[in-house]
Scaffold this active site. Structure first.
Site, PDB file in Angstrom:
ATOM      1  N   ASN A   1       0.864  -1.031   0.040  1.00 25.00           N
ATOM      2  CA  ASN A   1      -0.073   0.062  -0.057  1.00 25.00           C
ATOM      3  C   ASN A   1       0.740   1.264  -0.077  1.00 25.00           C
ATOM      4  OD1 ASN A   1      -1.751   2.102   0.769  1.00 25.00           O
ATOM      5  ND2 ASN A   1      -3.283   0.774   1.411  1.00 25.00           N
TER       6      ASN A   1
ATOM      7  N   CYS B   1      -5.246   1.052  -1.380  1.00 24.35           N
ATOM      8  CA  CYS B   1      -5.990  -0.187  -1.144  1.00 24.35           C
ATOM      9  C   CYS B   1      -7.133  -0.413  -2.218  1.00 24.35           C
ATOM     10  CB  CYS B   1      -6.441  -0.349   0.182  1.00 24.35           C
ATOM     11  SG  CYS B   1      -7.594   1.041   0.516  1.00 24.35           S
TER      12      CYS B   1
ATOM     13  N   HIS C   1     -11.227   1.512   3.849  1.00 22.33           N
ATOM     14  CA  HIS C   1     -10.287   0.617   3.432  1.00 22.33           C
ATOM     15  C   HIS C   1     -10.981  -0.431   2.566  1.00 22.33           C
ATOM     16  CE1 HIS C   1      -6.869  -1.820   3.175  1.00 22.33           C
ATOM     17  NE2 HIS C   1      -7.377  -2.837   4.002  1.00 22.33           N
TER      18      HIS C   1
ATOM     19  N   ASP D   1      -5.617  -8.480   1.484  1.00 22.69           N
ATOM     20  CA  ASP D   1      -5.770  -7.360   1.941  1.00 22.69           C
ATOM     21  C   ASP D   1      -4.527  -6.676   2.111  1.00 22.69           C
ATOM     22  OD1 ASP D   1      -6.522  -5.101   3.786  1.00 22.69           O
ATOM     23  OD2 ASP D   1      -6.871  -6.486   5.494  1.00 22.69           O
TER      24      ASP D   1
END
Length: 1102
Positions: free
Chosen positions: A198, A203, A450, A467
């Site tokens: 990131n 994201c 997010h 993630d």
């Protein structure tokens, strides 16, 4: 040292920014995500929950700015509520959840809580105000909550019920979860996949890229896009994407995306600006589609994602049907009011009847009753569904997130109910049965949050959560059911307290769904092999990997070596006069040697003699020292003991070489000192005619000698006649001011305090009568010029991304000097018509406020933004001089005629000190009046309500058009003849949505006569607004007091419902409400239904 980032938190759904009470506000792009991972996946499943109620007696009588509740325990931790009754630097009640014993906890403590805070309405509990949040509390952020919880005026209004008998009731619901440690987690080892790093707020991009990467057909098409070995990833989107996909396929660690974003043309600010994933998907696919044209993979994007639907209008009473075929790459489905995907599709194809005033205008048959709708001709192999989780709220005049529960199936059958979604032209032989491939999730609120993705790459039962940097295995419930949204119910764990379950809104929910058609899955989930990847890409990435391994090895062995930098005379000659003017050398541009720590300086001499051809006996090393005046000079030669010492020990022993970057810096000298009285000096020569400074060497002089002793030698070095009259200056320092002092030629070096490492600059003597011939006649004036020289890039304010021209200026230039230079560059005779704007280096945008005329003293002030200096200024050319403009106020004005109620818009400039009377007089010459003796009313509107009424005697400077144009309307004739008991009331348009009044349209004043019933008022309002009868019959009329609605009947005497006020403009807290369907257009930025609060669109520039 690489420090892992703190886990990222889902952001709450709220309009106010969440701030800890005492946190300083830092300007500039701050990361919208705190890390590459959310806390959510680290949590143990069973939280500890509790509810705490705090009754604050004598609420308004309490002294002090802030108040703490008693401590209460949840999850074994002590908590308390912190309240600022009068606001934490604002006009709102501020409220936070605080870790009560934070000052007693050990370093590194952390705890995660999901919580809500509420102010209980003691008259109507349904009107209580509750806000939710999640946060990982730590030593730096031990309290978290809402700076603008609710307006202070609502709290102080005793009729609203938030404070009763000077008592306010606060309620806190807290759920505490424990966190697993993921710092040592290996995604590749645990799952076989790696994540993406990131960059700050990317994201949303990472989740989309992982989804596209795990569609093998798409990945294969990207690999087959033509690229060459001469391309660079940062300059080629196809190569950057190929490189990224290859690394995801073969790397053991998370992959960086900086090359890809550079290929988009993004700067660091774009990487800290969160965008909408749906918008990025469309822009990226469109860009790739264009770049694929004329290649072997042309049309690959269409084959994957393109479907078609048919829009139709069919007349009911005549034989006429109009159809239009359109393509789509994704479908935006309604979430609000729909329970699942099928309900959204039902709504998508729902038939709208065009009848009454909304009849269809047929070219052949005129106005006709008709049916309007849409059906699908075909669906694509990969179906992308964008869920409309964000929508416009009329009351707040902002976007809000819809967290309602919304279900989506593992298998989606779009042929259900005999193909009700399909048009008659659809190919019924194609089976439109889809299986879910990926779920993109948005966690947080409308102002940020997010993104992450749940994907099953091979369509097996195993799901994976991508993630950012971390990839984990997940089950189907986690990927589907837990992403439906809605509310989560948590039981109490503390006995003896209120056991009513705690309900929390789930702010993490599905935002985009990707389905793959069953009949196409073998083609889409295809095999890839090494032949699909171009050879030059493999070679390039293999070389890159080898370089990484080398650097890794170098880093691992760094403790065995010392970085050595040796500056020589040739380095000084190369640098001085080019990019070095003060001092002697820039060590960043000196080659670094990696010397084993156990090697001695004498051994290094041997190595240097081989490289430079300098005999060992001719080498002598000097150490460098930073002096008190911040200059950096050779200080002393190494002694014999130090030359025999290991260089690793030398670094420790020689304090002057103990630098922050652990380098040993030396100067290599060849002349050698003959006696202790000898001092080593360095010399620079300045030519005022060429404005050129150069290094001419170094040599030893006697400390007792005089500068006059070396004049002849300096003339020879410079190529001057031996008897040339020269001036000598000592270069003393350059910070904070330049100090270059003339040297007394007949005083000794010792008495002039000249010592080892000092620098003497010299030039031909410049006689007074020749001073004006040169811009910088002396070396000291040249140093002043160099220190203050600044090349400034100027950009047109309308084109803030493009440099228009550059000027070399001095930081000492005054405001007048700068605008004069700009005007000259633009060929403008009047510099006062130039207006400048400063650059914001954090946002990479112009500042919101212009530089006022002579508002700053010097160019250095213009380029300074807080602690940062920049080299960009924005300019605009005005039609009148800036001093004159600053004495004026520019206002947007909307004028309404009293006869036909038509509105015209005007831009008007008037002196700020003038009254509005003069503005009205000026306006009269621009508009058509209903009569010569017209009277005027002036008012402002905010959120579709009348905000403020102005009098003609008010100054123009007191008016704000921030929320819309200033309304100026003629007073209707009927108001001039109003009776003593007649009243003006505010009239607003509204509709009800979830029990809330949503206002829209243009508010207005309306005269209601004493004793007048609603039926008569309706006739006059309908005539004023020109509403057709059939539409007007649907309208409802109500007396609205604050938010309470009291509907009116035709026989009601309307003024009896309004309080009597002395003000001619009626009671501000009451208004006449017109309830009907909103017909006004939403703002243009709402065209992108799901862009939520990020109004800056996604752009890929290359």
């Amino acid at each position: 040292m690489v420090v892992p980032r703190a886990p990222e938190l889902p952001q709450p759904d709220q309009d106010e920014e969440m701030l800890v009470p005492h946190q300083d506000v830092v300007e500039g792009p701050q990361p919208m995500e705190e890390s590459a991972s959310t806390v959510e996946n680290q949590l143990m499943p069973d939280p500890s929950t509790s509810r705490f109620t705090w009754s604050i007696e004598n609420f308004f009588k309490r002294n002090g700015r802030k108040h703490y509740s008693d401590d209460f325990v949840v999850g074994g931790y002590k908590w308390r509520v912190l309240v600022f009754p009068r606001g934490n630097n604002g006009d709102h009640l501020s409220m936070y959840l605080d870790v009560a014993d934070s000052h007693l906890l050990p370093p590194g403590w952390s705890r995660y809580a999901q919580f809500s805070l509420a102010v209980v309405n003691q008259l109507d509990s349904k009107m209580s105000i509750r806000k939710e949040a999640t946060h990982q509390f730590n030593a730096r952020e031990s309290d978290w909550g809402f700076t603008s919880f609710m307006p202070s005026m609502d709290l102080c209004d005793l009729s609203k019920g938030y404070v009763v008998n000077d008592k306010c009731i606060i309620e806190a619901e807290v759920a505490v979860r424990k966190i697993f440690d993921f710092w040592n987690y290996d995604s590749k080892k645990m799952t076989g996949y790696v994540g993406l790093k990131n960059q700050g707020a990317t994201c949303y991009m990472n989740s989309l890229l992982q989804t596209l990467y795990h569609i093998p057909y798409f990945r294969k098409a990207v690999y087959h896009m033509p690229t060459t070995e001469n391309d660079t990833p940062s300059g080629s989107i196809p190569l950057a994407l190929q490189s990224l996909f290859y690394k995801l396929q073969h790397s053991d660690n998370s992959v960086a995306t900086k090359e890809l974003t550079k290929s988009f043309g993004w700067d660091s600010y774009d990487s800290f600006m969160q965008h909408d994933v749906q918008e990025l998907n469309r822009v990226l696919c469109e860009k790739l589609e264009n770049k694929m044209k004329g290649t072997t993979v042309e049309g690959a994007i269409q084959k994957l994602f393109e479907g078609h639907h048919m829009n139709y209008i069919e007349c009911i009473n005549v034989d006429y049907k109009s159809t239009r075929k359109e393509s789509f790459y994704d479908l935006a489905l309604d979430v609000k009011g729909c329970s699942d995907v099928y309900a959204s599709f039902d709504k998508y194809v729902a038939v709208e009847r065009l009848e009454g005033d909304n009849k269809y205008q047929s070219e052949e048959h005129g106005l006709q009753d008709a049916k309007k709708g849409m059906l699908f001709i075909d669906f694509p192999p990969v179906l992308q569904l964008q869920l409309k989780r964000f929508e416009y709220d009329f009351v707040r005049d902002a976007m809000v997130k819809i967290n309602d529960r919304y279900e989506f199936p593992l298998q989606l059958d779009l042929d259900k109910d005999d193909g009700k979604y399909l048009s008659p032209e659809a190919d019924r032989s194609v089976r439109n049965l889809y299986t879910l491939h990926s779920v993109l999730v948005h966690s947080g609120g409308v102002n940020g949050g997010h993104y992450y993705a749940f994907i099953r790459p091979t369509l097996s039962d195993q799901w994976y959560k991508f993630d950012d940097e971390r990839v984990t295995k997940e089950d189907m419930k986690r990927a589907l059911e837990e992403q439906y949204g809605g509310e989560e119910e948590l039981p109490h764990t503390n006995p003896g307290l209120n056991t009513t379950p705690l309900r929390f809104t789930k702010h993490s929910n599905a935002y985009m769904l990707v389905y793959i058609r069953e009949s196409d899955k073998e083609k889409i989930i295809c095999d890839l092999d090494e032949e699909d990847i171009s050879e030059h890409l493999k070679v390039s990435l293999r070389k890159e990997q080898e370089e990484k391994e080398y650097k890794k090895k170098e880093k691992a062995e760094a403790h065995m070596f010392t970085a050595l930098k040796v500056a020589r005379d040739s380095d000084l000659k190369e640098q001085i006069g080019r990019h070095v003017y003060f001092d002697l050398v820039d060590f960043d541009k000196i080659n670094s040697y990696c010397a084993p720590k156990d090697i001695s300086v004498n051994d290094i001499k041997v190595e240097l003699s081989k490289e430079f051809g300098i005999p060992v006996e001719s080498q002598r090393f000097w150490v460098w020292a930073k002096r008190q005046n911040s200059t950096y000079r050779p200080s002393r030669p190494l002694n014999m003991q130090e030359e025999n010492t290991a260089i690793g020990m030398l670094k420790v022993a020689t304090t002057v070489s103990k630098l922050q970057n652990s380098e040993v810096r030396l100067f290599l000298e060849f002349h050698f000192r003959q006696t202790e009285e000898d001092i080593l000096l360095f010399f620079k020569l300045y030519d005022p005619e060429k404005e050129y400074l150069r290094y001419v060497g170094n040599f030893f002089v006697k400390a007792s000698g005089k500068p006059s002793d070396i004049v002849e030698r300096l003339n020879v070095i410079a190529g001057f006649p031996s008897d040339e009259d020269i001036e000598l200056y000592e270069e003393v320092k350059f910070e904070p001011i330049v100090m270059c002092e003339p040297i007394e030629s007949n005083a000794s070096f010792h008495s002039s305090q000249i010592d080892d490492g000092d620098i003497i600059c010299y030039q031909k003597r410049c006689l007074p009568d020749k001073m004006d011939q040169y811009r910088y006649p002396t070396v000291s004036s040249f140093f002043e010029y160099v220190r203050n020289k600044q090349v400034v890039r100027f950009r047109l304010l309308e084109k803030p991304k493009e440099d228009d021209f550059s000027l070399e200026l001095s930081k000492c230039f005054t405001y007048d000097d700068v605008v004069e230079k700009v005007a000259h560059q633009l060929g403008l005779d009047e510099p006062s018509k130039i207006r400048l704007t400063q650059h914001n280096p954090f946002s990479h945008q112009p500042n919101t406020h212009h530089i006022k005329y002579r508002g700053v003293n010097y160019l250095s002030d213009m380029l300074q933004h807080h602690t940062q200096m920049c080299d960009i200024l924005y300019y605009e050319t005005l039609d009148i001089p800036l001093p004159e403009l600053e004495g004026l106020k520019t206002l947007r004005v909307a004028f309404q005629n009293a006869t036909n109620y038509e509105v015209s818009f005007h831009i008007m400039r008037s002196p700020k000190s003038n009254t509005l009377f003069y503005l009205i007089e000026e306006l009269k010459s621009k508009v058509e009046l209903s009569c010569n003796d017209a009277e005027f009313r002036l008012f402002e509107v905010y959120l579709h309500k009348i905000r403020k009424v102005h009098q003609p005697g008010d100054t123009i400077d007191s008016v704000s058009d921030q929320y819309g144009p200033l309304r100026i309307e003629e007073v209707p004739e009927e108001e001039k003849n109003a009776g003593p008991r007649d009243r003006l009331v505010h009239v607003y348009h509204f509709f009800k949505d979830n029990h809330l009044n949503q206002y829209f349209g243009e508010p207005f004043f309306f005269l209601i006569r004493d004793g007048e019933v609603l039926a008569d008022i309706k006739v006059r309002i309908q005539k004023r607004l020109k509403i057709p009868d059939e539409q007007f019959l649907k309208w409802k009329f109500a007396c609205v007091t604050y938010s309470r609605i009291e509907y009116l009947q035709d026989s009601d005497v309307v003024l009896s419902r309004f309080q009597k006020q002395k003000s001619v403009y009626g009671p501000w807290e009451h208004h006449l409400g017109l309830e009907h369907t909103a017909t006004t257009q939403k703002r243009s930025f709402l065209a992108s239904q799901n862009r939520h609060s990020f109004e800056k669109p996604v752009k890929i520039y290359n």
